[in-house]
Structure formats: C-alpha cells, structure tokens
Write a protein that holds these residues in place. Structure first.
Motif, PDB file in Angstrom:
ATOM      1  N   CYS A   1       0.856  -1.184   0.000  1.00  0.00           N
ATOM      2  CA  CYS A   1       0.000   0.000   0.000  1.00  0.00           C
ATOM      3  C   CYS A   1       0.894   1.237   0.000  1.00  0.00           C
ATOM      4  O   CYS A   1       1.823   1.349   0.794  1.00  0.00           O
TER       5      CYS A   1
ATOM      6  N   CYS B   1      -7.382  -1.047  -3.409  1.00  0.00           N
ATOM      7  CA  CYS B   1      -6.253  -1.979  -3.343  1.00  0.00           C
ATOM      8  C   CYS B   1      -6.667  -3.368  -3.831  1.00  0.00           C
ATOM      9  O   CYS B   1      -5.909  -4.030  -4.538  1.00  0.00           O
TER      10      CYS B   1
ATOM     11  N   HIS C   1      -7.892  -1.448   7.265  1.00  0.00           N
ATOM     12  CA  HIS C   1      -7.719  -1.452   5.806  1.00  0.00           C
ATOM     13  C   HIS C   1      -7.483  -2.848   5.237  1.00  0.00           C
ATOM     14  O   HIS C   1      -8.173  -3.277   4.308  1.00  0.00           O
ATOM     15  N   HIS C   2      -6.496  -3.562   5.779  1.00  0.00           N
ATOM     16  CA  HIS C   2      -6.173  -4.863   5.180  1.00  0.00           C
ATOM     17  C   HIS C   2      -7.246  -5.906   5.446  1.00  0.00           C
ATOM     18  O   HIS C   2      -7.492  -6.784   4.613  1.00  0.00           O
TER      19      HIS C   2
ATOM     20  N   GLU D   1      -9.735  -5.263   2.816  1.00  0.00           N
ATOM     21  CA  GLU D   1      -9.256  -5.800   1.531  1.00  0.00           C
ATOM     22  C   GLU D   1      -9.524  -7.301   1.453  1.00  0.00           C
ATOM     23  O   GLU D   1      -9.952  -7.818   0.415  1.00  0.00           O
TER      24      GLU D   1
HETATM   25 ZN   LIG Z   1      -4.080  -0.850   0.507  1.00  0.00          ZN
END
Ligand SMILES: [Zn+2]
Length: 490
Positions: free
Chosen positions: A38, A220, A245-246, A249
């Motif tokens: 990222c 992403c 965030h991850h 994802e």
């Molecule tokens: Zn990312």
C-alpha cells in the motif's frame, strides 16, 4: 538477477501477520514473486515514516531477487481521497494537480535514498476495474447499493477469510464503518463503503449506481487483482494499515474471488520521534527533505546513503526511533566502510571498484568468512541489522593484504550494493581518494573525491561546482586517464 546471490537451498522467512509466526516462503525459486504494498496518498510532504516503508520494501525486493525469485513490487497511489480534496480546496488548486505534484516530489525523494522505481497504479486510472469488482460483489450478494447511490460491503454475508488483523469481528464493525458517508439504507450500521455517491462540487465518475467515487479499501483489492490476477505472494504495508484497511481488503477480494488475497502478510513498524509516535497532530514529524538535508550536512554527497543505512539499521517489524544520534552514527559507520574499501584499493594499486573487482587476487580468493552469516541473517526474517554486522566485520578484514583481504573487500562492496548503496546514492565509496606527492589539504581531497563521485554519477553541473570550490581553495584539478591530477592554482 545479481551474481551475488544467496546459497540456493537457503530459505527466506518473514514474520507473517496473519499466521503470527515467522514462515518460510514456499514459492519455488525462479518463479515470479508478486509483492503489493500500500502506497501513499499524496497531498503533503512525505516524512521519514514513508521513507522507512519504501526503503524497507525496496531492500526486501532486491534481496528476494538474490534469493532466486524475480520480484515485481507494486505500490499504489491513492490519488483521489478526502484529504486530497480538502487540501486542494485549501490551496485553491485541483485534486489532479495537487496529487500529481506530490507524487512527482515523492519519486524524487525516494530516488535519493536509492528506492528503485516501481509500477504505481493510481485509483483514478483504475475506475473500470473498481466498478467491475463492486459489480461482482453485488452479483455474489456480498454488497448492495442504497437508494442514495452508495454501495456497501455486507459484513453479515462474509464471516470467513484470512484473519490478518486478529481483531474481534465487532472491532471491524466499528472501525470499518467510520466513513464519512451516511448511514441511510445500510443493512448494518458498520458495513463499509465500496462506492460513495457524489457530493456537490466533488469529482465523480459515472457508475451503475449514479455518479460517485470509490471508497479507500476497494482500490487496493481492484488494483492488486488488475496487476497480478492470482493470489499475491506478499502483501505489505505499515502496521497502521493492518486494521481495518487490510482486513477490509481481505473481505472484498476473498469474497469476490474465493481464494486468499495473499500468501504472506507483512507489516513494517512505525517511526517514533524520540520515543513518541511521529504524527502530524503531535507536530513532531520529520520530512524526508529535512532528514536528507541533515544527512547531507554530515556527509556531503552521501546524504541519501546515510539515511538509507540508518533506516535499514532497525529490524523492519519493529518501531524505529528517529533520535538525534541516528544519522551521525550511520554517517560514521559508512565513513568506516568507505575507508576500508579505499584502503583495499590502495593496497592493490587500483583506484576504483572496477579495478578491485578485476584484481588478480580475486582468482585465488576464498569466500569471506562472514558471508554465510550475512545470508542467514537476511533469510531469517530479513534481519538487515544483523546482516549489517557482517558488513562491519568485513570492513575490518578488508584492510588485510592478500586474497583474504580482497575477499572481505569484495564481499563488503557487493553486500552494500545489494542493500541499495550503489554509485547512484553513495558515489564516494567506489573510488579511492587521490594520492598525491604534494601535501593537499584534507578539505581539498574531500572535494576531489566528491567531484569524482559526481562525475561517476554523470552530474557534470555538480562536478563543475566542486571544481570551482577546489579552485577557490588554491588548487587546480585536471582529469587525466589515470585519474584526477591536482596542482597548485595560478
Ligand atoms: Zn491498501
């Protein structure tokens, strides 16, 4: 691929945030390795935290290649975002100009610390891929549009997937839902946004749900899929991106494609300032430019090398404390390494790296005794600080005459080049300072070495500036085939 490479059977292991253990990479050697990290939201000057992230992953990619995997590292650029829009409005410019200018500035700063260019997919050029992924999630029942034109991921529909963050599901529900979009039409208050309906005056793209722009997490997932297709070998980022965030994802990609998003999840440590978290709100950030200026004052012509060596001096998963002694120590360390290389050159009557590399002693030289430990340190969770210790050990041995000394000097040179300290950022290391029968002051000798570095880097404007500085100290430098020649001016 570098000729300086790890012993073929040696494994390379990394601390995996999902497994919460150090795991060896199982990808067969020789197969292409995909590495998605990222990247940056470019709206302000990058700070040393960004430098650390880029240097750590750049060095890791170089070392992965030396372990036998052709590696492609990709870093996205979030070029459309609330922060960019707010800053553009404040500065009376448009978001494309603002993010484009900062992205270009970032590239310059990262190049100064030896970060190799990588593909940099941008959100604004991947809108079709983002829309396709959202449509796929809707078709599979994992996402839904609201009457107002927002699209949300439906957390209730996806309860499996890789556990990257090791946070309770409730934490994801509260953290991921903290977006600026409204709650109207949400099935669960904490479902997170994949698409945000346009607000007046904001940039927007057309979509099946009306004009809008993508949420942060979806970009992403879409770009990793667009770039690499299959499961990534490594997905990396800063420790602050691990959650939410991850984890978001993972929800998107694994719900959409039914396979793991990444085989390995890695998160580098943050940067502290004198023990405190470095952050804009605390006002204690050090910009990349400030760090480079400080390093340049300590070691003229070598600032990028000093910053890179200092950043690599902390093990990547741990926090790095940016304190006052960090750069002076790295500068002193590099001065000792360069001195050792120069001594090895002078001992053998050669004046540069090419001469040292091609020296006859190389034919009979045994391997440097510390080389095994160097590769073992890199393979065991990419422990660069431990590998740096082998390099320092080589600097001592490089002062020895004969093939053993040659081997140490040769290892030293190759090891630092592998870690990214090559001619481009550390020009002075690769040429011995000029020996001259006249007693030339140290300050002039240093300028001559710097000028040779500038010439090696083909920075002739800087070479001319240095020539003028040498002349101002009463010496004239002439470039001869055997090297620079000094004589008193006038
Ligand atoms: Zn990312």
């Amino acid at each position: 691929m570098s000729s300086f490479s790890a012993p073929a059977p040696l494994a390379f292991a990394l601390y995996d945030s999902a497994a919460q253990a150090v795991l060896p990479l199982t990808l067969p050697k020789g197969q292409p390795l995909s590495f998605y990290a990222c990247g940056i939201t470019p709206y302000a000057a990058p700070h040393v935290g960004h430098l650390r992230s880029f240097v750590a992953f750049d060095a890791m990619a170089r070392v992965l290649e030396a372990f036998g995997w052709p590696t492609t590292l990709v870093r996205n650029i979030t070029d459309i975002d609330d922060k960019i829009l707010a800053m553009a409005a404040e500065q009376g410019t448009d978001w494309q100009t603002l993010s484009g200018d900062w992205a270009a500035h970032n590239r310059t700063q990262f190049a100064r610390v030896g970060v190799r260019p990588t593909p940099e997919p941008r959100v604004s050029t991947h809108i079709p891929q983002i829309l396709a992924l959202i449509e796929r999630l809707i078709a599979l029942g994992h996402a839904y549009a609201t009457p107002t034109g927002d699209v949300y991921f439906s957390l209730a529909t996806f309860t499996t997937g890789t556990d990257v963050a090791h946070q309770p599901r409730e934490a994801l529900r509260s953290a991921a839902g903290l977006s600026r979009v409204g709650t109207e039409g949400k099935r669960e208050p904490a479902d997170f946004a994949l698409w945000k309906a346009a607000k007046p005056g904001e940039p927007a793209w057309t979509s099946p749900w009306g004009a809008g722009r993508p949420g942060w997490h979806i970009e992403c997932s879409a770009m990793a899929e667009a770039f690499f297709g299959d499961t990534l070998t490594i997905h990396g980022g800063g420790t602050d991106l691990r959650f939410p965030h991850h984890q978001c994802e993972v929800c998107q990609s694994e719900a959409a494609f039914g396979r793991p998003l990444a085989r390995h999840w890695i998160h580098h440590g943050s940067v502290l300032h004198a023990g405190e978290k470095m952050s804009k709100s605390l006002g204690n950030t050090v910009t990349a430019a400030e760090a480079l200026t400080e390093a340049e004052a300590l070691a003229p012509g070598q600032g990028g090398a000093v910053v890179r060596w200092a950043l690599l001096g902390a093990h990547w998963p741990k926090p790095l404390d940016w304190k006052g002694t960090l750069l002076p120590r790295a500068a002193a360390d590099l001065a000792r390494l360069a001195d050792a290389l120069h001594a090895a050159m002078r001992t053998r009557g050669v004046r540069d790296w090419a001469g040292l590399q091609g020296h006859a002693e190389g034919a009979n030289a045994p391997p440097f005794v510390g080389e095994t430990a160097f590769w073992a340190a890199l393979g065991a969770n990419f422990n660069v600080p431990l590998a740096q210790a082998s390099v320092r050990q080589a600097a001592k041995a490089a002062r020895t005459a004969g093939p053993v000394g040659w081997a140490a000097a040769h290892f030293l040179a190759q090891a630092v080049r592998l870690l990214g300290l090559d001619e481009a950022i550390w020009p002075t290391a690769w040429q011995a300072p000029v020996a001259t029968p006249l007693s030339v002051p140290q300050s002039v000798q240093r300028l001559v070495v710097q000028r040779e570095g500038a010439r090696a880097a083909r920075d002739f404007a800087q070479a001319d500036v240095l020539r003028a500085q040498i002349l101002a100290r009463g010496w004239q430098v002439a470039d001869r085939p055997e090297g620079p020649h000094l004589q008193p001016a006038g």
